[in-house]
Design a protein around this motif. Sequence first.
Motif, PDB file in Angstrom:
ATOM      1  N   GLY A 117      -1.259   0.612  15.852  1.00 33.80           N
ATOM      2  CA  GLY A 117      -2.719   0.501  15.786  1.00 33.80           C
ATOM      3  C   GLY A 117      -3.237   0.516  14.365  1.00 33.80           C
ATOM      4  N   ASN A 118      -2.648   1.380  13.545  1.00 35.60           N
ATOM      5  CA  ASN A 118      -3.125   1.471  12.164  1.00 35.60           C
ATOM      6  C   ASN A 118      -2.006   1.371  11.125  1.00 35.60           C
ATOM      7  N   VAL A 119      -0.810   1.852  11.473  1.00 40.00           N
ATOM      8  CA  VAL A 119       0.264   1.952  10.476  1.00 40.00           C
ATOM      9  C   VAL A 119       0.462   0.627   9.738  1.00 40.00           C
ATOM     10  N   PHE A 120       0.604  -0.465  10.521  1.00 37.77           N
ATOM     11  CA  PHE A 120       0.913  -1.760   9.914  1.00 37.77           C
ATOM     12  C   PHE A 120      -0.333  -2.597   9.651  1.00 37.77           C
ATOM     13  N   SER A 121      -1.504  -2.013   9.862  1.00 34.41           N
ATOM     14  CA  SER A 121      -2.741  -2.761   9.703  1.00 34.41           C
ATOM     15  C   SER A 121      -3.312  -2.519   8.302  1.00 34.41           C
TER      16      SER A 121
ATOM     17  N   VAL B 280       0.853  -1.190   0.000  1.00 30.77           N
ATOM     18  CA  VAL B 280       0.000   0.000   0.000  1.00 30.77           C
ATOM     19  C   VAL B 280       0.889   1.240   0.000  1.00 30.77           C
ATOM     20  N   THR B 281       0.333   2.320  -0.499  1.00 25.54           N
ATOM     21  CA  THR B 281       1.035   3.593  -0.478  1.00 25.54           C
ATOM     22  C   THR B 281       0.461   4.453   0.638  1.00 25.54           C
ATOM     23  N   LEU B 282       1.294   5.310   1.173  1.00 31.61           N
ATOM     24  CA  LEU B 282       0.861   6.216   2.239  1.00 31.61           C
ATOM     25  C   LEU B 282       1.573   7.545   2.034  1.00 31.61           C
ATOM     26  N   THR B 283       0.804   8.562   1.763  1.00 30.70           N
ATOM     27  CA  THR B 283       1.340   9.916   1.631  1.00 30.70           C
ATOM     28  C   THR B 283       0.840  10.724   2.813  1.00 30.70           C
ATOM     29  N   CYS B 284       1.734  11.453   3.473  1.00 29.30           N
ATOM     30  CA  CYS B 284       1.317  12.200   4.673  1.00 29.30           C
ATOM     31  C   CYS B 284       1.457  13.711   4.519  1.00 29.30           C
ATOM     32  N   ALA B 285       1.895  14.181   3.374  1.00 24.33           N
ATOM     33  CA  ALA B 285       1.988  15.626   3.166  1.00 24.33           C
ATOM     34  C   ALA B 285       1.694  15.916   1.696  1.00 24.33           C
ATOM     35  N   PRO B 286       0.916  16.955   1.372  1.00 18.75           N
ATOM     36  CA  PRO B 286       0.293  17.915   2.293  1.00 18.75           C
ATOM     37  C   PRO B 286      -0.899  17.338   3.065  1.00 18.75           C
ATOM     38  N   THR B 287      -1.535  16.313   2.538  1.00 15.83           N
ATOM     39  CA  THR B 287      -2.633  15.689   3.273  1.00 15.83           C
ATOM     40  C   THR B 287      -2.420  14.181   3.258  1.00 15.83           C
ATOM     41  N   ALA B 288      -3.110  13.494   4.130  1.00 17.21           N
ATOM     42  CA  ALA B 288      -3.011  12.040   4.189  1.00 17.21           C
ATOM     43  C   ALA B 288      -3.781  11.433   3.023  1.00 17.21           C
ATOM     44  N   SER B 289      -3.106  10.539   2.304  1.00 19.66           N
ATOM     45  CA  SER B 289      -3.777   9.858   1.192  1.00 19.66           C
ATOM     46  C   SER B 289      -3.030   8.571   0.913  1.00 19.66           C
TER      47      SER B 289
ATOM     48  N   PRO C 285      -5.451   1.602   4.082  1.00 19.76           N
ATOM     49  CA  PRO C 285      -6.873   1.657   4.431  1.00 19.76           C
ATOM     50  C   PRO C 285      -7.213   2.683   5.521  1.00 19.76           C
ATOM     51  N   ALA C 286      -6.229   3.161   6.246  1.00 25.10           N
ATOM     52  CA  ALA C 286      -6.503   4.154   7.295  1.00 25.10           C
ATOM     53  C   ALA C 286      -5.405   5.210   7.257  1.00 25.10           C
ATOM     54  N   ALA C 287      -5.283   5.875   6.137  1.00 24.93           N
ATOM     55  CA  ALA C 287      -4.168   6.802   5.919  1.00 24.93           C
ATOM     56  C   ALA C 287      -4.106   7.929   6.958  1.00 24.93           C
ATOM     57  N   PRO C 288      -5.213   8.616   7.273  1.00 23.28           N
ATOM     58  CA  PRO C 288      -5.094   9.719   8.246  1.00 23.28           C
ATOM     59  C   PRO C 288      -4.603   9.241   9.612  1.00 23.28           C
TER      60      PRO C 288
END
Lengths: 143, 143
Positions: free
Chosen positions: A138-142, A61-70, A74-77
């Motif tokens: 809790g969410n990062v690796f889930s 999965v991809t996870l972008t945290c700047a400028p917004t979470a996307s 499945p639980a990016a924010p």
Amino acid sequence: MRNTARWAATMGLTAAAVCGPLTGSALATQSTPAALYAPSALVLTVGHGHDAATVTPERAVTLTCAPTASGTHPAAPQACAELRAAGGDFDALRPVDGVLCTKLYNPVVVTVEGVWQGKRVSYERAFANACVKDVYGGNVFSF
Amino acid sequence: MRNTARWAATMGLTAAAVCGPLTGSALATQSTPAALYAPSALVLTVGHGHDAATVTPERAVTLTCAPTASGTHPAAPQACAELRAAGGDFDALRPVDGVLCTKLYNPVVVTVEGVWQGKRVSYERAFANACVKDVYGGNVFSF
């Protein structure tokens, strides 16, 4: 403070936009301005086994945290919030309270590659089973 | 053919959903079924210099190509199409025709990390300047 930094960055971008064309390029329309923020973009994978070198990534999965979470996480924010709280240190993620996991040994290995706040990330961690993996942070690796 | 593969994958998922709970986990609601497709998720970075080990990534984008094209890459569908055409081989990307670039030496280095169709990717390539980078493939490195 935050707004001040944003304005300063915007002014920098304006300067880049004005000065950029001086370098002249046939692809001037695809100019690439300086980023307004330090990039945070990651790919997380998981596979069964205990060593990323030999494990086939079953999910990514991809996870972008700047400028917004996307991203496809499945639980990016929530994942971005947890990483920010940990200062981007994946080893600092702690198991959430109140979750009991089986002791079953069915190891999974997580990898993280990419960039966190402008710094390259290359991380790997094995967990005894998928439940244990999920509770760290809790969410990062889930995913 | 494609539909057959999809049905086979769906049947596999159904089996996983039925058998999955047998492993029992306190986080059963966060079950992680087998993927329906080989994952393709990448982080691409670019920075000024010629060696990723010493270059600060100035921009980073995510690119997911399965099941659909997505990510913060500015032209995700086109980039995915180019990568598919190249068989996922970044070195096989060719410059698009008809674009002239300056000979200015202002090197940029691109990195790609993540997974392409289930295989790990770790790629790095330096270009003489940003224009030359952009024309390889046409869209993949143009971010």
